[in-house]
Design an enzyme around this catalytic site. Structure first.
Site: not given
Length: 347
Positions: A51, A53, A78, A178, A192
């Protein structure tokens, strides 16, 4: 901008570096400051890995300075054992005296427990610095945990006179009609690349034979989703080439075949809530709905969408298939050569 906001703003920039790779975890940035200087920083680079941290603390060259430092982090540290140990424990172990947090984690296993653990250890905790911005960067994560569904982005291209396609016979199937140019196409692939999944209906799969992959920019391919009630789509379609995980929602069968998952739902009931429930169960934080018109309009009518990305090409069709009808708050607009992108937010 206050000093705390300056350092939190740096945290946000770091967090953004995890776009497209941190999901289904949140994007998190972290900065460690001692006597007015940044001595360490990090971000959550990839799901399953360290993570923010942890990366920030490990980057500090002189760990003795941690006892005199303030750690800034966009999201509450967490407090539970997941794929990695709790970050709140690491902060306590290193005796960092102050923690500044952007926003509380909505995940049930955290949700204030990390802050409680820090305070119980005698650490000074401040919450809410650039809170709105810290929540916005993880809008997918917050929507997923608060609404129990993915963050939904609707996307389509339409002409200046409001059509998304011409009327086509089967002989003309196989390629999209198109409407926009290369810059817009590149932008679509950028979108995407940072979302978890992409969704089309049966007719779009038949008419356009899309690959729904990322080919015009760096990034991962999203999970492909297609609606095929009667399983009438031919196996030759690009969607079924096995190169990317593909989910087929249908009324016939539950079955897993190589990289294709068939999921049976009840088409006599509302289908969109069933689909969103399944995507939630599969830990998919976000999905782009790319068409066709009927599928897009179904999400709009059900009010189960968060953003809409409307590309307007510099063309006229004069007749054909009308674009979906949507209303929402315009949050941005940009030009791409002769095309335009308008982004709406659901009110």
């Amino acid at each position: 901008m206050t000093t705390d906001e300056k350092y939190m703003n740096r945290c946000l920039k770091l967090a953004n570096l995890g776009a497209g790779s941190a999901s289904p975890n949140p994007m998190v940035g972290c900065v460690i400051v001692c006597n007015g200087e940044i001595i360490g920083e990090g971000y959550h680079q990839k799901h399953g890995e360290a993570h923010a941290e942890v990366n920030a603390i490990n980057s500090v060259k002189n760990p003795k300075l941690l006892k005199e430092s303030t750690i800034y982090v966009t999201l509450e540290p967490c407090a539970h054992f997941g794929l990695t140990p709790p970050c709140s424990d690491l902060i306590v172990e290193n005796q960092i005296p102050k923690v500044v947090i952007g926003t509380i984690d909505p995940f049930a296993k955290v949700a204030g427990k990390g802050i409680e653990k820090l305070k119980n250890a005698g650490i000074e905790v401040e919450v809410g610095v650039l809170g709105k911005e810290c929540r916005e960067i993880n809008k997918r994560f917050f929507t997923f945990h608060e609404k129990k569904r993915p963050y939904i982005i609707l996307k389509w291209a339409q002409t200046l006179d409001g059509f998304i396609d011409v009327e086509r016979t089967e002989k003309e199937f196989g390629e999209p009609t198109w409407i926009t140019g290369q810059k817009a196409l590149h932008r679509v692939h950028e979108i995407r690349a940072v979302e978890d999944a992409i969704f089309v209906g049966t007719n779009t799969a038949l008419k356009d034979n899309p690959s729904l992959t990322v080919r015009h920019c760096p990034g991962k391919n999203p999970v492909r989703i297609v609606l095929d009630n009667q399983l009438r789509l031919p196996e030759r379609l690009n969607l079924f080439d096995g190169s990317v995980k593909t989910i087929v929602f249908n009324s016939k069968q539950n079955k897993e075949l190589e990289n294709i998952l068939f999921v049976k739902i009840d088409f006599d009931k509302e289908i969109i809530p069933q689909i969103l429930d399944e995507l939630y169960n599969q830990n998919i934080l976000s999905a782009i709905v790319e068409g066709g018109k009927q599928l897009l309009q179904s999400f709009i009518n059900a009010k189960l969408w968060d953003e809409a990305h409307l590309f307007i090409g510099n063309k006229y069709f004069y007749n054909g298939i009308n674009a979906p009808q949507i209303s929402g708050k315009i949050i941005s607009s940009e030009k791409m050569e002769s095309d335009k992108l308008i982004i709406y937010k659901n009110r």
